[in-house]
Design a protein around this motif. Structure first.
Motif: not given
Ligand code: ADP
Ligand code: MG
Length: 705
Positions: A279, A282, A285, A312, A314, A316, A468, A570
């Motif tokens: 992906f 955003t 991000q 959201s 975080k 990545v 989502r 997750d």
């Molecule tokens: P949190 O902010 O709750 O820690 P995560 O980092 O675990 O969230 O991310 C939640 C899910 O969204 C994961 O499966 C991740 O791979 C996915 N994800 C993260 N960024 C994006 C994006 N820009 N587009 C699509 N999926 C994403």
């Protein structure tokens, strides 16, 4: 504003407040030593030793009208005093005032007391009435003879009850505070708040406030005093919040003057990493990552909090920041609040970083012996392990990093200010402080965040990844359990997965786990076609990991869990969540749990089961969950709905324990607190040290001026 600047540093009045307690009449070295245990060393400390609660001793209550549980003053004549031996030797004294009888029971008494308590003597007693074998009684009342010269006098103000320490009685503390108040009046205790501000906030002066809380006048309303909402208390709370705000800001200034490694990435790792992601990031991000990259490129350490709702993305952002540090040839440590979460991160990062040939180490508390030593050696070597993931075990003795330049802390709401500080100190290597990226899904309202995290910069990921569908939330009574079970069966038939969350019972891990076992057993019977797993806090992390991994791989249809899955887990294919006894959980917790679903493209549902009847408040809270999936809205409503009786603890906000202030109750003052903190730091630095000394104490490590 005019807070009377002084050019000579600490004014005379302040110096006199800082005289040792022994300056008060009757305080010798022995008493001073005991007071020191209460943190009371100076005359000023006595003034700021604030009552925990108040007792009403202004009126004498007729004995006939007493009920069990009343804390009262009564007066009566001794009718009978007898020594009895029932298991223990004890002295029973029966008094009457014509309206009824009351027994005073003493287990400890001197011969002199026994001789004094004889028929016909008038006593005034204070204590808590309770039901005993002989009707109402008071065990070990405070008492004195009421037939002496000042027989008619009662207390003329509410009686404060202070925190006590061994060997310092309430009576003594009352005398001391009275002395300190007199003293303060003579010496004029220094008011650091500008008088215009006090007028504006309709708050009394410091002297007035202190006098009021130590000696509330007769007829003072106990209610606001008990709730901590009286203007005198608000005056003190304002100053205390101000002191904390100032200390965090100074702390930040101080840390920012320490050197950090400047980390400028060359894209060698971040570019292929981005390319491999299924992906694109955003906007939110990207913005957060840009803010963090700018920070870490600097030679003063980053202190950044990333607030982003569950899901959201975080992680990545954290991974990208880590890659920049690794590109620059440094080490990164990532700390998670639970073993489960650390393991999950480790799996994620392993998968992401393997193609980049970056080894990732997991240092958990469970890692022992030779294996642990091996990992420790690799971390100390640096080159072998650029990224280490673990729990707080990461910063225990014996863990040495070679070139640690970035620390990532996940789910910060589990760590308080003290831990943040400890981390900064431990992270220090070769005179360099690591950059810090702190991630939290606890969307506390802005003003609170600015107060609890005044030492941090804040980025907000205010956007969920696209595709989502918001989670639909349904609130159902327990009686509909069968229908819910049928729904699970249907969802799983379509290849979806589900969570069933059992509540925490009375904070007892044992019962907690029993309830989860029982629910699991019942669901296994009700849903024979499904494979159903169970995780709870009692399982070894190996077992937990195995169950979670099976669920992630889709081998389990349904996962029964205690709230251990609250943070971070997750599994995008899971689209149904059932939460039992949801009426007993906090909104923040429900929101966190709900965030486990709605992570994939499928439409997700969260079923909140409750056991009725619901209180109005409970009903409103569940309504909040039903009406919004926005974490910030949830937390704002949470704040509105909570009465002062149900306050969010300081533990959760990350602030250290305070004396009079309560972050939530006093939230309305926070914007002004921030303004005033800024004003004093900029224009009146001479006020900072005395304010911190007064509220936070001299011994604290942080907030040094
Ligand atoms: P949190 O902010 O709750 O820690 P995560 O980092 O675990 O969230 O991310 C939640 C899910 O969204 C994961 O499966 C991740 O791979 C996915 N994800 C993260 N960024 C994006 C994006 N820009 N587009 C699509 N999926 C994403
Ligand atoms: Mg997370």
């Amino acid at each position: 504003m005019n807070p009377k600047p002084t050019s000579t540093g600490i004014p005379g009045a302040v110096a006199s407040e800082l005289r040792p307690v022994t300056a008060l009449k009757g305080v010798g070295d022995a008493l001073a030593a005991k007071l020191a245990k209460l943190g009371v060393e100076t005359v000023q400390d006595v003034l700021f030793l604030l009552p925990l609660r108040y007792e009403d001793r202004t009126q004498i209550i007729p004995i006939g009208s007493l009920r069990a549980g009343d804390r009262v003053v009564v007066e009566g004549e001794v009718q009978l005093a007898e020594l009895v031996f029932r298991k223990r030797r004890q002295l029973l004294v029966r008094i009457t005032d014509g309206s009824g009888f009351l027994t005073l029971r003493f287990f400890y008494f001197t011969a002199q007391q026994q001789a004094q308590l004889t028929r016909g003597v008038r006593l005034r007693c204070y204590g808590e009435a309770r039901r005993g074998g002989l009707g109402l009684e008071i065990v070990h009342p405070e008492y004195r003879r009421a037939d002496g010269p000042d027989a008619q006098r009662t207390e003329d103000s509410l009686t404060p009850v202070y925190p006590t320490t061994e060997g310092v009685q309430q009576g003594r503390l009352r005398i001391l505070t009275a002395l300190a108040l007199d003293d303060a009046e003579q010496q004029r205790v220094r008011d650091w708040l500008p008088s215009e501000l006090l007028r504006d906030l309709q708050l009394p002066s410091l002297a007035e406030a202190l006098t009021y809380v130590h000696r509330p006048p007769p007829g003072a309303d106990l209610m606001p005093l008990a709730m901590g909402t009286h203007p005198a208390q608000r005056r003190l709370a304002f100053e205390e919040l101000l002191a904390h705000q100032i200390s965090l800001r100074l702390l930040r200034q101080q840390i920012r003057t320490e050197p950090a490694w400047p980390l400028a990435g060359n894209g060698q790792l971040t570019a292929p990493f981005r390319q491999a992601l299924p992906f694109s990031l955003t906007k939110a991000q990207e913005r957060t990552f840009a803010e963090a990259s700018t920070d870490i490129a600097s030679t003063s350490p980053m202190l950044r909090l990333v607030q982003g709702d569950v899901g959201s993305g975080k992680t990545v952002v954290a991974a990208l920041a880590a890659l920049i540090a690794i590109e620059a040839g440094y080490q990164v440590a990532m700390m998670a609040p639970t073993e489960l979460l650390a393991e999950q991160h480790w799996q994620n990062f392993e998968r992401w970083f393997k193609p980049l040939q970056i080894p990732v180490a997991l240092l958990s508390g469970k890692l022992t012996g030779v294996a642990r030593q091996h990992t420790l050696n690799a971390i100390a070597d640096g080159a072998q392990v650029p990224l280490v993931i673990g729990t707080h075990a990461l910063f225990q003795e014996g863990v040495r990093f070679k070139r640690l330049a970035l620390v990532i802390i996940d789910e910060q709401h589990r760590f308080g200010v003290q831990q943040r500080l400890a981390l900064r100190e431990k992270g220090m290597q070769e005179g360099r402080v690591p950059h810090q990226l702190i991630m939290t899904a606890t969307p506390i309202p802005r003003t609170l965040a600015m107060t609890a995290y005044a030492d941090l910069d804040v980025s907000v990921i205010d956007e969920l990844p696209p595709g989502r569908t918001p989670v639909t939330t349904v609130v159902l009574p327990e009686a509909r359990r069968d229908a819910v079970v049928a729904r699970i069966a249907a969802a799983c038939r379509q290849g979806r997965q589900a969570y069933w969350v059992c509540p925490l019972i009375e904070e007892s891990e044992e019962l907690d786990y029993q309830a989860a076992e029982a629910t699991h057993a019942a669901l296994v019977v009700a849903l024979p076609a499904l494979s159903i797993g169970l995780v709870h806090g009692r399982l070894t992390s190996k077992k937990k990991e195995a169950v979670m991994a099976a669920f992630k791989r889709g081998e389990l249809n349904l996962l029964v869990a205690t709230t251990v899955i609250e943070v971070g887990v997750d599994v995008p294919n899971a689209s149904l969540m059932v939460i039992e006894n949801s009426e007993r959980m906090g909104l923040a917790q429900l929101h966190q749990l709900r965030g486990r679903v709605g992570r994939g493209a499928a439409e997700s549902t969260c079923v909140l089961l409750y056991r009725g009847p619901l209180s109005r408040l409970a009903q409103e809270r569940l309504d909040v969950m039903r009406s919004t999936t926005d974490g910030f809205k949830v937390s704002e409503r949470d704040l509105e709905l909570r009465g002062p009786g149900e306050l969010l603890g300081t533990r959760q906000t990350g602030l250290v324990q305070m004396k009079v202030a309560e972050l939530i109750r006093d939230a309305d003052m926070l914007p002004r607190v921030q303004e005033v903190a800024e004003y004093l730091i900029t224009h009146h630095p001479e006020t900072l040290r005395p304010l911190l000394r007064r509220w936070i104490g001299a011994g604290e490590r942080y907030g040094q001026v």
